[in-house]
Scaffold this active site. Sequence first.
Site, PDB file in Angstrom:
ATOM      1  NE  ARG A  54      34.346  61.388  25.694  1.00 14.58           N
ATOM      2  CZ  ARG A  54      34.838  62.593  26.031  1.00 14.58           C
ATOM      3  NH1 ARG A  54      34.841  62.987  27.287  1.00 14.58           N
ATOM      4  NH2 ARG A  54      35.331  63.405  25.110  1.00 14.58           N
ATOM      5  CE1 TYR A 112      32.068  40.222  40.282  1.00 10.69           C
ATOM      6  CE2 TYR A 112      33.558  42.059  39.904  1.00 10.69           C
ATOM      7  CZ  TYR A 112      32.849  40.971  39.430  1.00 10.69           C
ATOM      8  OH  TYR A 112      32.927  40.644  38.107  1.00 10.69           O
ATOM      9  CG  ASP A 186      28.581  46.192  44.495  1.00 10.57           C
ATOM     10  OD1 ASP A 186      27.439  45.932  44.076  1.00 10.57           O
ATOM     11  OD2 ASP A 186      29.621  45.898  43.881  1.00 10.57           O
ATOM     12  CE  LYS A 211      27.617  40.715  37.159  1.00 15.34           C
ATOM     13  NZ  LYS A 211      28.410  41.115  38.301  1.00 15.34           N
TER      14      LYS A 211
END
Length: 395
Positions: A54, A112, A186, A211
């Site tokens: 993690r 978005y 972004d 994407k």
Amino acid sequence: MKSFATLCIEDPRPLEGVRSTNLPIYATSSFYFDDVAQSQLAFTGKSPQPFYSRYSNPTVEAVSDKIARLEGFCTDLEPWAVLTSSGMSAISTLVLGVLKAGDTIITQGNIYGGTTELFEKVVRPLGVEVVYVDFQNMDQVGQKISEVNGSKLVFAETPSNPALDCIDLGALCKLSHGMGAKVVVDNTFCTPYLQRPFAFGVDFIIHSTTKFLHGHGSSTAGAIVGADLDIRKRVWESMKLLGTNCSPFEAWMINMGLKTLTIRMDKHCANAMEIAKRLENHHNVLKVNYNSLASHPYHELAKKQMSQFGAMVSFEVKGGLEKASNFMNQLQHCMLAPTLGDTHTLVLHPSGMSHINVDKAIREANGITDGLVRLSVGIEDVEDIWMDLERALGN
Ligand SMILES: *Cc1c(COP(=O)(O)O)cnc(C)c1O
């Protein structure tokens, strides 16, 4: 210096002396220590040795380093990147890592849909102010930034989703920095192959690697890229404590996609340009949004900021909601799916899908009418894509 395409392909060797030609997956949650002294060095940050996945994992680090190098390509920066479990967790990890109650996000309405929803439903209730401005209007942006309090984060997307308006990143950064605000972009739609925001002064870059960076629709992950090392520590801590880390397998999937990034993007862009041109000449299409078209208001700006115009095209079907729905229902090859950046051509209805939870007034002010359809143009043979679109558009 090696070319961008070569950097996409080349894998680092995370383990000394092991000569795998491709990046291995370290499918382990932890790493053991030789002795107590070593464990203390690791836990106090004095040794870079990974010890818990993690916090850090060699597969994940190798891929984040590669993305950082690609975003920093041809700049004099040496950026860092933190990979996350999704594009949304990249945004939430960054925002929660650098802002606190009393601070402000300055953003646009046409990003978005999930990002706007995150700001409204999660970030605003924590006491962070969210204000909307029109990034085309620098006077208004300057006015707003000067009015708001605390640390200021300007959050932009260019080209925007789904109308593909471009924002002048150089002008936005100059104005924001002059008023003590940091700028986040972004860059999911473009990838660093088409647009490198650091070259215009941007402070942080966000990716949904789900994407184009992965590019095959088989993985969900995200990335935060920045250049300031003090802030890297805050962002990394935010990732570690929120638990928004990327898994080694997903990092490996991103890396597989990265290897073909340049050839995929070249084909995506060539196909999109051809489809946009043909749509613009179709009698059942009212308006096409694509930056290669001379008719697009941001054509010149896109040419300045991007090396090609991308895979995303949106257009308005003549006849509003009913005709747009007919069109989408008639498609046989293109798939109606809520994502983008896949090898296959995908179609989305913004007002009924991605932006359905965004206030109708914000939606319409940003050109998201009920007849608007968004295409993520794939890398199939362009004639097969067109045949399907043309058939569905009808006579
Ligand atoms: C998909 C997308 C996101 C969210 O990414 P996920 O990986 O789905 O969490 C954020 N920004 C843009 C521009 C996107 O297309």
